[in-house]
Motif scaffolding. Sequence first.
Motif, PDB file in Angstrom:
ATOM      1  N   PHE A   3       0.823  -1.226   0.000  1.00 22.25           N
ATOM      2  CA  PHE A   3       0.000   0.000   0.000  1.00 22.25           C
ATOM      3  C   PHE A   3       0.848   1.263   0.000  1.00 22.25           C
ATOM      4  O   PHE A   3       0.340   2.355   0.173  1.00 22.25           O
ATOM      5  CB  PHE A   3      -0.921   0.047   1.224  1.00 22.25           C
ATOM      6  CG  PHE A   3      -1.866  -1.104   1.311  1.00 22.25           C
ATOM      7  CD1 PHE A   3      -2.999  -1.154   0.512  1.00 22.25           C
ATOM      8  CD2 PHE A   3      -1.624  -2.151   2.180  1.00 22.25           C
ATOM      9  CE1 PHE A   3      -3.873  -2.218   0.590  1.00 22.25           C
ATOM     10  CE2 PHE A   3      -2.494  -3.231   2.268  1.00 22.25           C
ATOM     11  CZ  PHE A   3      -3.621  -3.264   1.467  1.00 22.25           C
ATOM     12  N   MET A   4       2.170   1.115  -0.147  1.00 22.01           N
ATOM     13  CA  MET A   4       3.010   2.298   0.013  1.00 22.01           C
ATOM     14  C   MET A   4       2.958   3.222  -1.206  1.00 22.01           C
ATOM     15  O   MET A   4       3.407   4.350  -1.145  1.00 22.01           O
ATOM     16  CB  MET A   4       4.457   1.910   0.322  1.00 22.01           C
ATOM     17  CG  MET A   4       5.223   1.352  -0.852  1.00 22.01           C
ATOM     18  SD  MET A   4       6.904   0.918  -0.346  1.00 22.01           S
ATOM     19  CE  MET A   4       7.434  -0.049  -1.749  1.00 22.01           C
ATOM     20  N   HIS A   5       2.414   2.718  -2.326  1.00 21.89           N
ATOM     21  CA  HIS A   5       2.360   3.551  -3.522  1.00 21.89           C
ATOM     22  C   HIS A   5       1.061   4.338  -3.560  1.00 21.89           C
ATOM     23  O   HIS A   5      -0.004   3.790  -3.331  1.00 21.89           O
ATOM     24  CB  HIS A   5       2.473   2.676  -4.768  1.00 21.89           C
ATOM     25  CG  HIS A   5       3.759   1.912  -4.818  1.00 21.89           C
ATOM     26  ND1 HIS A   5       4.966   2.530  -5.051  1.00 21.89           N
ATOM     27  CD2 HIS A   5       4.038   0.604  -4.621  1.00 21.89           C
ATOM     28  CE1 HIS A   5       5.931   1.619  -5.022  1.00 21.89           C
ATOM     29  NE2 HIS A   5       5.399   0.445  -4.747  1.00 21.89           N
ATOM     30  N   HIS A  47       1.268   3.384 -10.017  1.00 21.44           N
ATOM     31  CA  HIS A  47       2.509   3.829  -9.365  1.00 21.44           C
ATOM     32  C   HIS A  47       3.377   2.657  -8.908  1.00 21.44           C
ATOM     33  O   HIS A  47       4.602   2.710  -8.991  1.00 21.44           O
ATOM     34  CB  HIS A  47       2.194   4.745  -8.185  1.00 21.44           C
ATOM     35  CG  HIS A  47       1.811   6.125  -8.623  1.00 21.44           C
ATOM     36  ND1 HIS A  47       1.637   7.171  -7.741  1.00 21.44           N
ATOM     37  CD2 HIS A  47       1.570   6.641  -9.857  1.00 21.44           C
ATOM     38  CE1 HIS A  47       1.302   8.257  -8.418  1.00 21.44           C
ATOM     39  NE2 HIS A  47       1.246   7.955  -9.697  1.00 21.44           N
ATOM     40  N   ALA A  48       2.728   1.603  -8.456  1.00 21.85           N
ATOM     41  CA  ALA A  48       3.490   0.418  -8.035  1.00 21.85           C
ATOM     42  C   ALA A  48       4.217  -0.192  -9.227  1.00 21.85           C
ATOM     43  O   ALA A  48       5.364  -0.634  -9.117  1.00 21.85           O
ATOM     44  CB  ALA A  48       2.555  -0.614  -7.401  1.00 21.85           C
ATOM     45  N   LEU A  49       3.556  -0.190 -10.381  1.00 22.03           N
ATOM     46  CA  LEU A  49       4.163  -0.812 -11.561  1.00 22.03           C
ATOM     47  C   LEU A  49       5.315   0.042 -12.092  1.00 22.03           C
ATOM     48  O   LEU A  49       6.341  -0.490 -12.522  1.00 22.03           O
ATOM     49  CB  LEU A  49       3.100  -1.025 -12.648  1.00 22.03           C
ATOM     50  CG  LEU A  49       1.977  -1.999 -12.252  1.00 22.03           C
ATOM     51  CD1 LEU A  49       0.917  -2.069 -13.350  1.00 22.03           C
ATOM     52  CD2 LEU A  49       2.516  -3.397 -11.954  1.00 22.03           C
ATOM     53  N   VAL A  50       5.149   1.354 -12.038  1.00 19.82           N
ATOM     54  CA  VAL A  50       6.256   2.229 -12.452  1.00 19.82           C
ATOM     55  C   VAL A  50       7.449   2.024 -11.514  1.00 19.82           C
ATOM     56  O   VAL A  50       8.594   1.902 -11.957  1.00 19.82           O
ATOM     57  CB  VAL A  50       5.818   3.718 -12.476  1.00 19.82           C
ATOM     58  CG1 VAL A  50       7.018   4.633 -12.722  1.00 19.82           C
ATOM     59  CG2 VAL A  50       4.758   3.949 -13.551  1.00 19.82           C
ATOM     60  N   GLU A  71      12.655   5.516 -18.864  1.00 19.68           N
ATOM     61  CA  GLU A  71      11.918   4.575 -19.716  1.00 19.68           C
ATOM     62  C   GLU A  71      10.752   3.912 -18.994  1.00 19.68           C
ATOM     63  O   GLU A  71       9.902   3.288 -19.633  1.00 19.68           O
ATOM     64  CB  GLU A  71      12.845   3.458 -20.206  1.00 19.68           C
ATOM     65  CG  GLU A  71      14.188   3.918 -20.681  1.00 19.68           C
ATOM     66  CD  GLU A  71      14.280   3.953 -22.208  1.00 19.68           C
ATOM     67  OE1 GLU A  71      13.389   3.371 -22.858  1.00 19.68           O
ATOM     68  OE2 GLU A  71      15.220   4.570 -22.712  1.00 19.68           O
ATOM     69  N   ALA A  72      10.728   4.009 -17.672  1.00 22.14           N
ATOM     70  CA  ALA A  72       9.774   3.212 -16.898  1.00 22.14           C
ATOM     71  C   ALA A  72       8.317   3.527 -17.259  1.00 22.14           C
ATOM     72  O   ALA A  72       7.506   2.614 -17.450  1.00 22.14           O
ATOM     73  CB  ALA A  72      10.013   3.416 -15.402  1.00 22.14           C
ATOM     74  N   GLU A  73       7.994   4.817 -17.383  1.00 22.62           N
ATOM     75  CA  GLU A  73       6.612   5.202 -17.697  1.00 22.62           C
ATOM     76  C   GLU A  73       6.152   4.564 -19.003  1.00 22.62           C
ATOM     77  O   GLU A  73       5.040   4.059 -19.098  1.00 22.62           O
ATOM     78  CB  GLU A  73       6.506   6.727 -17.821  1.00 22.62           C
ATOM     79  CG  GLU A  73       6.500   7.462 -16.489  1.00 22.62           C
ATOM     80  CD  GLU A  73       5.097   7.532 -15.865  1.00 22.62           C
ATOM     81  OE1 GLU A  73       4.117   7.125 -16.519  1.00 22.62           O
ATOM     82  OE2 GLU A  73       5.012   7.996 -14.710  1.00 22.62           O
ATOM     83  N   GLU A  74       7.024   4.603 -20.008  1.00 19.72           N
ATOM     84  CA  GLU A  74       6.657   4.076 -21.321  1.00 19.72           C
ATOM     85  C   GLU A  74       6.457   2.566 -21.261  1.00 19.72           C
ATOM     86  O   GLU A  74       5.506   2.025 -21.830  1.00 19.72           O
ATOM     87  CB  GLU A  74       7.733   4.444 -22.339  1.00 19.72           C
ATOM     88  CG  GLU A  74       7.273   4.226 -23.766  1.00 19.72           C
ATOM     89  CD  GLU A  74       8.433   4.297 -24.743  1.00 19.72           C
ATOM     90  OE1 GLU A  74       9.366   5.084 -24.494  1.00 19.72           O
ATOM     91  OE2 GLU A  74       8.396   3.552 -25.734  1.00 19.72           O
ATOM     92  N   VAL A  75       7.360   1.897 -20.572  1.00 17.47           N
ATOM     93  CA  VAL A  75       7.244   0.445 -20.419  1.00 17.47           C
ATOM     94  C   VAL A  75       5.905   0.082 -19.784  1.00 17.47           C
ATOM     95  O   VAL A  75       5.194  -0.810 -20.239  1.00 17.47           O
ATOM     96  CB  VAL A  75       8.417  -0.101 -19.566  1.00 17.47           C
ATOM     97  CG1 VAL A  75       8.109  -1.486 -19.014  1.00 17.47           C
ATOM     98  CG2 VAL A  75       9.695  -0.136 -20.389  1.00 17.47           C
ATOM     99  N   VAL A  76       5.553   0.813 -18.743  1.00 16.81           N
ATOM    100  CA  VAL A  76       4.306   0.497 -18.030  1.00 16.81           C
ATOM    101  C   VAL A  76       3.092   0.838 -18.890  1.00 16.81           C
ATOM    102  O   VAL A  76       2.097   0.115 -18.889  1.00 16.81           O
ATOM    103  CB  VAL A  76       4.262   1.222 -16.670  1.00 16.81           C
ATOM    104  CG1 VAL A  76       2.930   1.006 -15.985  1.00 16.81           C
ATOM    105  CG2 VAL A  76       5.389   0.726 -15.774  1.00 16.81           C
TER     106      VAL A  76
END
Lengths: 72, 202
Positions: free
Chosen positions: A53-55, B27-30, B41-46
């Motif tokens: 939940f930290m994000h 946000h967790a995936l980024v 590159e992270a935003e584009e990948v996600v």
Amino acid sequence: MLKCREVVDEADQFLSDDLPRHRQWRFRFHLLICKHCSRYVHQFQALKDATSFMHRKASDEEISRIMDSIDD
Amino acid sequence: MTDKDQLPALKAGNKTQFSILVRDHHHALVALAIPIVGFSEAEEVVQIAWIKAYKAIASFEGKSKIRTWLSRIVINEAKMQLRARKKETLFSDLAGDGSDSDALADRFTQTGHWATPPATWHYDSPEALLMSDDLAQCLDRILTAMPNNQRAILEMRDSSELPFGEICNNLSISASNARVLLHRARAHLFKLVDHYQETGEC
Ligand SMILES: [Zn+2]
């Protein structure tokens, strides 16, 4: 006797049920007699549970940008 | 809302429901992609991963959490990006020199007893523990400063909830190495939260 320092090192394996039986037993025994470590392990577990939940949630702008790219 | 409640609408292609998924997990995936492909590159990948996830969600069987399933798509996409850029390994600094010591080391006496025992934390639920805005800012700072390899394992294990063996495979590291890195990452977080709980600042 297990030292407090070792409890902290082994806490993760203890909580994931990954310790060999005799070490698990030593660990449990230490928690019974040591309130600091017992508090540590309890709060360590809470922190592990909280990490997902930290994000923060995405903003409306971010959401629309993603949803627009899906629509293309 | 739990994964199970969301699933039927998601599988039917419901976009409103999908946008909730984006809100909760983006946000967790980024954060997961950053240690692999880098910040820029992270935003584009996600973003590409989200498009693939939308197309694939009808075949998601619900055997793992949705976050875990999404994470696998992001990691695959990130690996493809790296291959396209002809980078051989996932993490340039993955080997690490082990010089970063344990954040809790100074809390113990030489004989291994607590010198400074943990404070008593106050919270109503796991969510509540990391919810305050002040603490969120401290968290951001400490996560950004964390060595790449620790950060990657923390995200994969505690946020994405990937199985331990799968993480070792992803990173091509041994289980014992992975345990040390994960332990260090969590020790950083524990120290931060402990200090915040005791003093109200970080
Ligand atoms: Zn103890």
